[in-house]
Design a protein around this motif. Structure first.
Motif, PDB file in Angstrom:
ATOM      1  N   PHE A 143       0.833  -1.189   0.000  1.00 24.63           N
ATOM      2  CA  PHE A 143       0.000   0.000   0.000  1.00 24.63           C
ATOM      3  C   PHE A 143       0.877   1.251   0.000  1.00 24.63           C
ATOM      4  CE2 PHE A 143      -3.763  -2.425   1.683  1.00 24.63           C
ATOM      5  CZ  PHE A 143      -4.635  -2.048   0.671  1.00 24.63           C
ATOM      6  N   GLN A 144       0.493   2.215  -0.821  1.00 21.36           N
ATOM      7  CA  GLN A 144       1.099   3.540  -0.830  1.00 21.36           C
ATOM      8  C   GLN A 144       0.024   4.536  -0.388  1.00 21.36           C
ATOM      9  OE1 GLN A 144       2.040   5.167  -4.691  1.00 21.36           O
ATOM     10  NE2 GLN A 144       3.623   6.518  -3.863  1.00 21.36           N
ATOM     11  N   ILE A 164      -6.082   7.540   2.389  1.00 21.61           N
ATOM     12  CA  ILE A 164      -6.530   6.862   1.178  1.00 21.61           C
ATOM     13  C   ILE A 164      -5.301   6.187   0.604  1.00 21.61           C
ATOM     14  CG2 ILE A 164      -7.485   7.127  -1.136  1.00 21.61           C
ATOM     15  CD1 ILE A 164      -8.214   9.637   1.667  1.00 21.61           C
ATOM     16  N   LEU A 165      -5.402   4.887   0.384  1.00 22.67           N
ATOM     17  CA  LEU A 165      -4.241   4.082   0.006  1.00 22.67           C
ATOM     18  C   LEU A 165      -4.505   3.345  -1.299  1.00 22.67           C
ATOM     19  CD1 LEU A 165      -4.919   3.131   3.398  1.00 22.67           C
ATOM     20  CD2 LEU A 165      -2.440   3.175   3.124  1.00 22.67           C
ATOM     21  N   GLY A 166      -3.427   3.085  -2.046  1.00 24.35           N
ATOM     22  CA  GLY A 166      -3.513   2.305  -3.265  1.00 24.35           C
ATOM     23  C   GLY A 166      -2.439   1.237  -3.297  1.00 24.35           C
ATOM     24  N   ALA A 167      -2.742   0.132  -3.968  1.00 25.12           N
ATOM     25  CA  ALA A 167      -1.774  -0.963  -4.105  1.00 25.12           C
ATOM     26  C   ALA A 167      -2.081  -1.731  -5.381  1.00 25.12           C
ATOM     27  CB  ALA A 167      -1.831  -1.901  -2.904  1.00 25.12           C
ATOM     28  N   THR A 168      -1.063  -2.386  -5.913  1.00 32.33           N
ATOM     29  CA  THR A 168      -1.257  -3.350  -6.993  1.00 32.33           C
ATOM     30  C   THR A 168      -0.657  -4.679  -6.552  1.00 32.33           C
ATOM     31  OG1 THR A 168       0.798  -2.746  -8.126  1.00 32.33           O
ATOM     32  CG2 THR A 168      -1.204  -1.561  -8.776  1.00 32.33           C
ATOM     33  N   LEU A 169      -1.332  -5.749  -6.914  1.00 32.67           N
ATOM     34  CA  LEU A 169      -0.869  -7.090  -6.581  1.00 32.67           C
ATOM     35  C   LEU A 169      -0.934  -7.967  -7.821  1.00 32.67           C
ATOM     36  CD1 LEU A 169      -2.724  -7.867  -3.193  1.00 32.67           C
ATOM     37  CD2 LEU A 169      -0.296  -7.353  -3.481  1.00 32.67           C
ATOM     38  N   ASN A 170       0.122  -8.748  -8.042  1.00 32.96           N
ATOM     39  CA  ASN A 170       0.066  -9.785  -9.065  1.00 32.96           C
ATOM     40  C   ASN A 170      -0.674 -10.996  -8.512  1.00 32.96           C
ATOM     41  OD1 ASN A 170       1.615  -8.269 -10.918  1.00 32.96           O
ATOM     42  ND2 ASN A 170       3.516  -8.970  -9.951  1.00 32.96           N
ATOM     43  N   ALA A 171      -1.246 -11.772  -9.394  1.00 32.90           N
ATOM     44  CA  ALA A 171      -1.952 -12.980  -8.967  1.00 32.90           C
ATOM     45  C   ALA A 171      -1.049 -13.820  -8.079  1.00 32.90           C
ATOM     46  CB  ALA A 171      -2.395 -13.780 -10.184  1.00 32.90           C
ATOM     47  N   GLY A 172      -1.576 -14.211  -6.917  1.00 33.22           N
ATOM     48  CA  GLY A 172      -0.829 -15.023  -5.966  1.00 33.22           C
ATOM     49  C   GLY A 172      -0.115 -14.235  -4.898  1.00 33.22           C
ATOM     50  N   GLU A 173       0.059 -12.932  -5.098  1.00 32.71           N
ATOM     51  CA  GLU A 173       0.719 -12.100  -4.102  1.00 32.71           C
ATOM     52  C   GLU A 173      -0.243 -11.724  -2.973  1.00 32.71           C
ATOM     53  OE1 GLU A 173       4.293  -9.566  -6.165  1.00 32.71           O
ATOM     54  OE2 GLU A 173       2.287  -8.685  -6.229  1.00 32.71           O
ATOM     55  N   SER A 174       0.336 -11.437  -1.801  1.00 35.91           N
ATOM     56  CA  SER A 174      -0.439 -11.008  -0.646  1.00 35.91           C
ATOM     57  C   SER A 174       0.220  -9.793  -0.003  1.00 35.91           C
ATOM     58  CB  SER A 174      -0.543 -12.122   0.403  1.00 35.91           C
ATOM     59  OG  SER A 174      -1.231 -13.244  -0.086  1.00 35.91           O
ATOM     60  N   LEU A 175      -0.568  -9.026   0.702  1.00 31.04           N
ATOM     61  CA  LEU A 175      -0.042  -7.973   1.569  1.00 31.04           C
ATOM     62  C   LEU A 175      -0.913  -7.922   2.816  1.00 31.04           C
ATOM     63  CD1 LEU A 175      -2.000  -5.232   1.533  1.00 31.04           C
ATOM     64  CD2 LEU A 175      -0.961  -4.911  -0.680  1.00 31.04           C
ATOM     65  N   THR A 176      -0.341  -7.401   3.902  1.00 30.02           N
ATOM     66  CA  THR A 176      -1.066  -7.284   5.163  1.00 30.02           C
ATOM     67  C   THR A 176      -1.002  -5.845   5.643  1.00 30.02           C
ATOM     68  OG1 THR A 176      -0.634  -9.574   5.792  1.00 30.02           O
ATOM     69  CG2 THR A 176      -1.220  -8.059   7.559  1.00 30.02           C
TER      70      THR A 176
END
Length: 231
Positions: A143-144, A164-176
């Protein structure tokens, strides 16, 4: 608690030049169970036809954040500000004591965006507007912070204790993401399919989250995320 608001359940209206979906009660859409989420009052999912837009209209005492998903939006206001915000970037307006503004899609393609309103912490403040580029590469896998009223955040400034936050994830990736006690989050995948603490979200679904100390998001397909963390 994670309450999913499927895209198909959202209110809204198609005005021809504007096809709007509302996560919360707005305009002619009223649902007493969806009046807001804490200080988050509006999350509109707008599609604006080419060469059209919102003519000048007033606002006061509201923090208004625009996240452009595709195309671009051109802003002009009574303070003398004017600027074009393209896809992936963000503009904010603190309406304060009052401002008139217009938002137009001057391009030849449809513009899609999220329009987010958060109740201000500073009623009667001087109105302001700003925009900023946010390369998606800077939020890959994390998240940025895009806009914030919290001390220390390198982001567009708003008059509310919110992020207000934005993020990009590739398939299979996770973030917490850690959600502080007493705060709420509202998450929408602009594109893609994700699981939030095991709960499935499709593109443009909303998830109202509280009482979850950690929010783990796993992409089931390449995803672009927007989230509000607020009181």
């Amino acid at each position: 608690m994670i309450d999913v608001r499927p895209f198909s359940s959202l209110g809204g209206a198609n005005h021809g030049w504007l096809n709007a979906k509302h996560h919360f009660s707005f305009a002619n859409y009223y649902d007493p169970s969806r009046m807001g989420w804490g200080r988050l009052r509006v999350w509109n999912d707008d599609e604006i036809a080419a060469k059209s837009g919102f003519p000048p209209h007033p606002h006061a005492d509201m923090e208004i954040i625009t996240y452009v998903r595709t195309g671009a939006i051109t802003h002009e206001d009574s303070m003398g500000n004017k600027g074009r915000t393209p896809a992936g970037d963000v503009q904010v307006m603190s309406a304060g004591t009052g401002v008139r503004h217009s938002e137009f899609n001057l391009d030849d393609e449809t513009t899609t965006l999220f329009q987010i309103w958060i109740e201000t912490d500073k009623p009667g403040a001087k109105p302001s507007w700003g925009q900023r580029e946010f390369p998606k590469s800077d939020r890959s896998g994390k998240f940025q912070v895009l806009a914030s009223g919290m001390d220390g955040d390198d982001a567009l400034s708003i008059n509310a204790e919110a992020r207000i936050l934005g993020a990009t994830l590739n398939a299979g990736e996770s973030l917490t993401y850690s959600l502080a006690e007493g705060r709420r989050a509202y998450l929408v995948p602009a594109v893609g399919e994700v699981e939030v603490n095991g709960v499935k979200l499709n593109a443009r679904d909303g998830a109202a989250i509280k009482d979850e100390a950690d929010i783990t998001i796993t992409a089931r397909a390449d995803a672009e995320l927007v989230m509000v963390d607020s009181l």
